[in-house]
Design an enzyme around this catalytic site. Structure first.
Site, short mmCIF file in Angstrom:
data_model
loop_
_atom_site.label_atom_id
_atom_site.label_comp_id
_atom_site.label_asym_id
_atom_site.label_seq_id
_atom_site.Cartn_x
_atom_site.Cartn_y
_atom_site.Cartn_z
N ASP A 7 43.45 101.84 -27.50
CA ASP A 7 43.13 100.93 -26.40
C ASP A 7 41.94 101.43 -25.59
O ASP A 7 41.02 100.69 -25.25
CB ASP A 7 44.34 100.77 -25.46
CG ASP A 7 45.59 100.35 -26.20
OD1 ASP A 7 45.49 99.95 -27.37
OD2 ASP A 7 46.69 100.43 -25.60
N ALA A 19 50.80 91.42 -20.95
CA ALA A 19 50.57 90.62 -22.15
C ALA A 19 50.23 91.50 -23.35
O ALA A 19 49.93 90.99 -24.42
CB ALA A 19 49.47 89.61 -21.90
N GLY A 20 50.23 92.81 -23.15
CA GLY A 20 49.92 93.71 -24.27
C GLY A 20 48.44 93.69 -24.63
O GLY A 20 48.07 93.99 -25.75
N SER A 41 46.17 95.45 -22.89
CA SER A 41 45.59 96.70 -22.39
C SER A 41 44.92 96.61 -21.03
O SER A 41 43.83 97.12 -20.83
CB SER A 41 44.59 97.28 -23.39
OG SER A 41 45.25 97.71 -24.51
N HIS A 83 50.56 100.71 -34.39
CA HIS A 83 51.35 101.95 -34.38
C HIS A 83 50.87 102.93 -35.46
O HIS A 83 51.65 103.70 -36.00
CB HIS A 83 52.85 101.67 -34.49
CG HIS A 83 53.40 101.03 -33.24
ND1 HIS A 83 53.72 101.77 -32.12
CD2 HIS A 83 53.63 99.74 -32.92
CE1 HIS A 83 54.15 100.95 -31.17
NE2 HIS A 83 54.10 99.70 -31.63
N TYR A 97 58.52 103.52 -26.63
CA TYR A 97 57.25 103.88 -27.28
C TYR A 97 57.27 105.36 -27.67
O TYR A 97 57.01 105.71 -28.83
CB TYR A 97 56.08 103.59 -26.33
CG TYR A 97 54.73 103.83 -26.97
CD1 TYR A 97 54.05 102.80 -27.62
CD2 TYR A 97 54.14 105.09 -26.95
CE1 TYR A 97 52.82 103.02 -28.22
CE2 TYR A 97 52.92 105.32 -27.55
CZ TYR A 97 52.26 104.28 -28.18
OH TYR A 97 51.04 104.50 -28.78
C1 GLA Z 1 49.94 100.59 -27.37
C2 GLA Z 1 49.31 101.98 -27.32
C3 GLA Z 1 48.29 102.17 -28.45
C4 GLA Z 1 48.90 101.81 -29.80
C5 GLA Z 1 49.60 100.45 -29.74
C6 GLA Z 1 50.34 100.12 -31.00
O1 GLA Z 1 48.97 99.61 -27.12
O2 GLA Z 1 48.66 102.17 -26.08
O3 GLA Z 1 47.82 103.50 -28.45
O4 GLA Z 1 49.78 102.80 -30.24
O5 GLA Z 1 50.52 100.37 -28.65
O6 GLA Z 1 49.45 100.00 -32.07
#
Ligand code: GLA
Length: 368
Positions: free
Chosen positions: A154, A105-106, A108, A16, A204
Site C-alpha cells: 500500500d 473501504a480497503g 488504503s 496477501h 491480519y
Molecule cells: C493490506 C495490507 C497490505 C497487504 C494487503 C493484502 O492492505 O496493508 O500490505 O498485505 O492487505 O494483500
C-alpha cells in the site's frame, strides 16, 4: 503554505502475497489525502483532519510514542518519529489532513496519510530520502505505531504510482515495473460492500503468523526464507511437510496467488484481458476457500458479478472481510452491472453497495 498529496490504491491481483516476499499488482487512485503544513512558533505538532472531530496536540521535540484507542494520529506520528531521529524539527507545525478515500473501504486511506506525511517532512526537512525509502518509513509506522504487521504494497504504490499504469512489484527485492493499463472500452469498477465486518489488526497479524508457521514447517524438508521461494510444483512436492490443514491452505493460497499474479501481468502485456479476468476470479476463490478472508458480503458481490455479461473479472481487493471488490467491466455493461449487483446484494445482505469508476493517479507529490 505547502500542500502535499498521496493517493489511495486498488490492488488488481496479488493479495496477501506482499509480506511473503511475492508479487503484487496495484495501481494508485486519483483520490487520497491532502496535507497542508503551516509552521508555528509554539513548538507544537497540531494534528487536524476534516474526517475526525478531535485535534491532537503534541510537543514538537518529542519523544513520540503510540497514542491509545487506535487514534488516527498514530499513522502520521509513526512517520514523524522516525524522521526526527535524523534531524530535529526546526519549529512546530499545524498539520491539516483532508482525505477523500472512502474510509474502511480497503483502499488504503491509512497508507495515504502515512505516505503524505513522510513525503512532506522529507521535503521540508531536506532529508533526501527516495520514494522507496519513504514507503519503508510509512510501512514501519504502521508496524510500530498502528500495530499492523503489513506488507509494503500500500505504501509503495502510494509513493510510486503513475497514471494509467499499475505497478508490478517484487515485494522481496522492491524492484518494480510500470505496466500500462491498456483497457480501451473497459473500466475498473470498485464496489464498496459497506460491510460491518472489518479485517482487524488481530486477524491480519494472525494470517502473517500462519504464513511464518508454514515456512517453518516446510523448512524441515527444504530450508526456505519465505513462501515466495517456492514454485507451485515445489510446493506440491513439499506440502506434506505441513501438518496442520489450515496452515496448508494458507500457504497454498500464497504460492498459487504469486503464480497467478505473474500470469496476469503477462496476459495484460499481451492484451489478453480475458485471461487476466479469469485469474482475478481464481484469486477470489483462493482468498475465499484457502485464505478465508472474504466473507458473505464480498462473496456475494464477486459471485454476482461473475454471472453478468460484460464482466471480465471480479475479486475482493485489499485485506478482506469488508472493503471493496474490484471488477473489470466493459463500458457498455456498467449500468447493468450496477443495477444487478445492487439488487442482489441488497436482497442477500440487506446492505447497500456503492460504486466508483476507478481513475488511476500519480504517487505522492507537492501540489501547491
Ligand atoms: C493490506 C495490507 C497490505 C497487504 C494487503 C493484502 O492492505 O496493508 O500490505 O498485505 O492487505 O494483500
Amino acid at each position: 503554505m505547502p500542500v502535499y498529496f498521496a493517493p489511495g490504491r486498488v490492488n488488481l491481483i496479488g493479495e496477501h502475497t506482499d509480506y511473503n516476499g511475492g508479487f503484487v499488482f496495484p495501481c494508485a487512485l486519483d483520490f487520497g489525502t491532502r496535507l497542508t503544513i503551516v509552521p508555528n512558533s509554539e513548538r507544537i505538532l497540531r494534528f487536524r483532519s476534516t474526517n475526525m472531530p478531535q485535534t491532537v496536540e503534541l510537543p514538537a521535540m518529542g519523544p513520540f510514542s503510540p497514542l491509545p484507542d487506535h487514534c488516527w494520529v498514530n499513522y502520521p506520528l509513526g512517520c514523524i518519529a522516525q524522521l526526527v531521529e535524523q534531524v530535529e524539527l526546526p519549529s512546530g507545525y499545524d498539520l491539516m489532513y483532508e482525505g477523500n478515500v472512502p474510509l474502511g473501504a480497503g483502499l488504503s486511506s491509512s497508507a495515504s496519510i502515512e505516505v503524505v506525511t513522510a513525503y512532506a517532512f522529507n521535503d521540508i526537512l531536506n532529508l533526501g530520502l527516495d520514494r522507496t525509502q519513504l514507503a519503508l518509513v510509512a510501512q514501519k509506522a504502521e508496524h510500530t505505531f498502528a500495530g499492523v504487521h503489513c506488507g509494503i504494497m500500500d505504501q509503495f504504490v502510494s509513493a510510486q504510482g503513475k497514471p494509467d499504469n499499475a505497478i508490478f512489484l517484487n515485494c522481496d527485492t522492491l524492484q518494480f515495473d510500470y505496466v500500462p493499463l491498456r483497457l480501451e472500452n473497459v473500466s475498473i469498477v470498485l464496489t464498496n460492500s459497506h460491510s460491518p465486518h472489518k479485517l482487524d489488526a488481530g486477524t491480519y497479524n494472525q494470517r502473517v503468523s500462519e504464513c511464518q508457521e508454514a515456512v517453518r514447517q516446510i523448512s524441515r524438508c527444504k530450508p526456505i526464507g519465505r513462501l515466495a521461494d517456492l514454485t507451485p510444483s515445489e510446493f506440491q512436492s513439499l506440502q506434506s511437510a505441513i501438518t496442520d490443514p489450515v496452515i496448508l491452505r494458507r500457504a497454498r493460497h500464497v504460492v498459487t496467488e504469486i503464480q497467478r499474479t505473474r500470469e496476469a501481468v503477462n496476459a495484460l502485456k499481451s492484451n489478453d484481458l480475458t485471461t487476466f479476468g479469469q485469474l482475478m476470479n481464481q484469486s477470489h476463490i483462493s482468498l475465499r476457500d484457502d485464505y478465508e478472508v472474504t466473507g458473505r458480503e464480498l462473496d456475494t458481490l464477486a459471485q454476482t458479478a461473475w454471472q453478468i455479461d460484460g464482466v471480465i473479472g471480479s475479486r475482493m481487493t485489499g485485506g478482506g472481510f469488508g472493503g471493496c471488490t474490484v471488477s473489470l467491466v466493459k463500458n457498455e455493461a456498467i449500468d447493468t452491472f450496477r443495477q444487478t449487483v445492487s439488487e442482489v446484494y441488497q436482497r442477500e445482505t440487506g446492505l447497500q453497495a456503492e460504486f466508483y469508476i476507478a481513475r488511476t493517479g500519480d504517487g505522492a507529490r507537492r501540489i501547491e
